[in-house]
Design a protein around this motif. Structure first.
Motif, PDB file in Angstrom:
ATOM      1  N   GLU A  82     -10.035  -8.424  -9.072  1.00 16.04           N
ATOM      2  CA  GLU A  82      -9.093  -9.460  -9.520  1.00 16.04           C
ATOM      3  C   GLU A  82      -9.076  -9.523 -11.047  1.00 16.04           C
ATOM      4  N   ASN A 105       0.820  -1.213   0.000  1.00 17.86           N
ATOM      5  CA  ASN A 105       0.000   0.000   0.000  1.00 17.86           C
ATOM      6  C   ASN A 105       0.852   1.260   0.000  1.00 17.86           C
ATOM      7  N   ASN A 111      -5.168  -5.163 -13.217  1.00 16.59           N
ATOM      8  CA  ASN A 111      -4.900  -4.621 -11.884  1.00 16.59           C
ATOM      9  C   ASN A 111      -3.631  -5.216 -11.283  1.00 16.59           C
ATOM     10  N   GLN A 152      -7.411  -9.534  -3.572  1.00 10.97           N
ATOM     11  CA  GLN A 152      -8.602  -9.637  -2.723  1.00 10.97           C
ATOM     12  C   GLN A 152      -8.406  -8.839  -1.442  1.00 10.97           C
ATOM     13  N   ASP A 153      -7.266  -9.076  -0.759  1.00  5.86           N
ATOM     14  CA  ASP A 153      -7.042  -8.423   0.527  1.00  5.86           C
ATOM     15  C   ASP A 153      -6.777  -6.934   0.381  1.00  5.86           C
ATOM     16  N   LEU A 154      -6.296  -6.525  -0.792  1.00  7.90           N
ATOM     17  CA  LEU A 154      -6.068  -5.095  -1.038  1.00  7.90           C
ATOM     18  C   LEU A 154      -7.324  -4.402  -1.558  1.00  7.90           C
ATOM     19  N   LYS A 155      -8.424  -5.166  -1.656  1.00 11.05           N
ATOM     20  CA  LYS A 155      -9.708  -4.636  -2.110  1.00 11.05           C
ATOM     21  C   LYS A 155      -9.625  -4.094  -3.541  1.00 11.05           C
ATOM     22  N   ARG A 156      -8.862  -4.802  -4.373  1.00 10.94           N
ATOM     23  CA  ARG A 156      -8.766  -4.444  -5.780  1.00 10.94           C
ATOM     24  C   ARG A 156      -9.435  -5.549  -6.597  1.00 10.94           C
TER      25      ARG A 156
END
Length: 608
Positions: free
Chosen positions: A186, A150, A190, A180-184
């Motif tokens: 898939e 991040n 990206n 997924q965990d970075l809320k981007r």
């Protein structure tokens, strides 16, 4: 436990949460701690205590006892939920039953069912504790990795995680935990963007060959020496292999002799026979892969060295001699294995020789053939084309493909050769893969850039078939691609068939040809996409290497979404925001204002 005598108020577990039974029958009704009521099958729940459970608040009170002491007493044994509750808490109640069951679900000291709880040994507990510490450490490292990502940073220990993102970006994994965990979202785009942001990938990294899983290693296999066989001696002819500068695979040459146009083609089928190792390797590749950063050849370096025309003083070839009438009709075709002496020229070198007697005569006769094709409806599109090349320092160079007389002469000679091969094979019932194209649904008259752009949209895709049919786009009754056997597998198959016929050997059947067509057609979409997207990628890298690039464009279409322009210097199509007053074919000057490499997008603006 108590399944046949469950009463109202019994404590059960549903999806690892406590519930109490409020109605029994074929399906039970249970109430969750939240107050929600569910209808479930008896097998969907685990009964912990016959009850009655009066209030869920009972389960929230801490139970007084020594569960770890009970574990030490019973280590390695098997017990029941009721017995364990009695031993640990002195009573078997809904409260103690739930307390014990939470520990069973946790799995640190106990595992099993209410009827058979296994008490783990000390060794097993230590292993569990080690596993939990490892899990916690891994989670801490994962969270630290996410924090650094991040911040657009990474350290050496993060490479293991970045490799997983890289695999996803290259289409080798279906999911990405990091995204997924970075809320981007898939998507490969990206993932590509993320790898650029942290500096793990440079802008010059081209992911598309890996994404489409095309071969990137040159094939290696042994080839014997050329067989002793009769070859027509054509070394007295002036023969020229004319290619783009830097071409590594000269697989065709042209010459002229007493009214006959000769097209000499590299002769790998002299050694590469059907179903040999070299043939199977070529079939698995389909074609050579042409990328801006280099070519991955279909055949081995040894094969190219042996058969590339002009690579040696005297080259083996399969030569097609063609006599034409002034109306452009093929009157006679001769196909023979040959020996030729080939000189290599670039198109620019050949251009200055176009008015010399040899090339002038070849151009005249090929002009008759072109005129015949045009009479039969051939479509000629002269749209911008470029060569994108990348040097060893990752510097991108874009050069226009000039519309030269020499290039048109060679292209027409190859079309003539393809037509002659098709006619020769049809007359002798030699099965080969024919190339066909249906007529366009609509024709656009005019020769402006906008006209040709519109016409291209109506053109049908060419296809391979085992039976001859019209190639409408070329204006030919039948056509075979057979002039690039070093680069295209089905061209090699054509040569194998001709060679077998000339030697009097068994031919591949039409079914064999269909199977080979099918195998190649499975491969071609990935090859084409890898090539097209790689060229787009490097064009965008060129724009990044040349900030604020500007140049001329031409309007080719007007749409509600905006104005479509072609940029000849880049062979790039883009849509500009709607601008009043622009008309088709109007030249405009544009400037690149933004590049999105992962999405293969470039945005331009009009300049005054």
């Amino acid at each position: 436990m108590f399944m046949h005598s469950v009463q109202i108020g019994a404590l059960v577990v549903f999806r690892q949460e406590p519930a109490r039974v409020i109605r029994v029958g074929e399906r039970w009704e249970i109430e969750l701690a939240s107050g929600e009521v569910q209808r479930v099958r008896p097998k969907d729940v685990v009964v912990l205590h016959p009850g009655p459970l009066q209030d869920f608040k009972e389960l929230q009170k801490p139970a007084s006892g020594d569960l770890q002491g009970a574990w030490q007493i019973l280590t390695g044994m098997t017990t029941t939920l009721a017995e364990l509750s009695e031993l640990a808490f002195g009573a078997y109640t809904p409260q103690t039953a739930w307390e014990v069951w939470k520990n069973v679900m946790e799995g640190k000291f106990f595992k099993g069912t209410p009827e058979a709880i296994q008490v783990l040994s000390e060794k097993e507990v230590k292993e569990k504790e080690e596993q939990e510490r490892a899990r916690q450490k891994a989670e801490e490292e994962w969270q630290a990795f996410l924090f650094r990502i991040n911040q657009k940073l990474y350290v050496e220990q993060d490479v293991r995680y970045l490799k997983e993102i890289e695999q996803f970006a290259c289409g080798l994994m279906k999911r990405s935990r990091a995204l997924q965990d970075l809320k981007r979202a898939e998507t490969p785009e990206n993932a590509h963007q993320l790898l650029l942001e942290v500096g793990y990938w440079k802008e010059t990294y081209n992911p598309y060959p890996r994404r489409f899983q095309v071969p990137l290693q040159v094939p290696v296999y042994p080839l014997p020496g050329l067989p002793e066989e009769p070859r027509k001696d054509l070394t007295h002819l002036l023969s020229f292999a004319i290619d783009d500068a830097g071409s590594e695979v000269p697989d065709d040459a042209i010459s002229f002799d007493e009214g006959r146009i000769w097209v000499h083609i590299a002769d790998p089928a002299a050694l590469i026979l059907p179903d040999t190792q070299a043939d199977r390797e070529a079939r698995a590749r389909g074609e050579s892969l042409h990328l801006p950063e280099g070519t991955v050849h279909m055949l081995s370096e040894d094969a190219i060295s042996k058969f590339g025309l002009g690579k040696q003083e005297i080259s083996p070839a399969l030569s097609i001699g063609i006599c034409l009438s002034p109306s452009g009709e093929i009157q006679n075709v001769e196909i023979v294995p040959s020996r030729v002496r080939v000189s290599r020229l670039t198109y620019q070198n050949a251009e200055v020789l176009m008015d010399a007697p040899l090339f002038s005569e070849i151009e005249k006769w090929l002009g008759f053939h072109r005129e015949a094709r045009l009479r039969h409806g051939a479509v000629e599109l002269d749209l911008p084309e470029v060569r994108v090349k990348v040097d060893e320092h990752q510097k991108v160079e874009i050069q226009p493909v000039l519309s030269l007389r020499s290039r048109r002469m060679v292209e027409e000679a190859m079309l003539l050769a393809g037509t002659a091969i098709a006619q020769w094979c049809i007359e002798r019932n030699v099965p080969v893969p024919f190339t066909i194209q249906e007529a366009p649904e609509q024709r656009v008259s005019g020769d402006t850039l906008a006209d040709m752009y519109a016409m291209r949209r109506w053109m049908k895709r060419s296809q391979y078939r085992s039976a001859p049919a019209e190639h409408a786009g070329l204006g030919l009754k039948f056509y075979v691609q057979g002039t690039s056997p070093l680069r295209r597998y089905l061209d090699l198959v054509v040569h194998q068939q001709i060679r077998s016929f000339l030697r009097g050997e068994k031919l591949l059947s039409e079914q064999d040809i269909l199977e080979r067509i099918g195998e190649v057609e499975v491969l071609l979409p990935s090859l084409r996409q890898a090539e097209i997207l790689s060229e787009k990628h490097w064009t965008l890298v060129y724009l990044l290497q040349n900030p604020h690039w500007s140049g001329m464009a031409q309007v080719v279409d007007l749409r509600p979404s905006g104005v479509v322009v072609l940029i000849p210097e880049l062979a790039w199509e883009t849509t500009l925001p709607s601008s009043h007053g622009l008309v088709k074919n109007q030249p405009v000057k544009v400037e690149c204002v933004d590049v999105n490499l992962p999405r293969l997008e470039a945005h331009f603006r009009l300049l005054p």
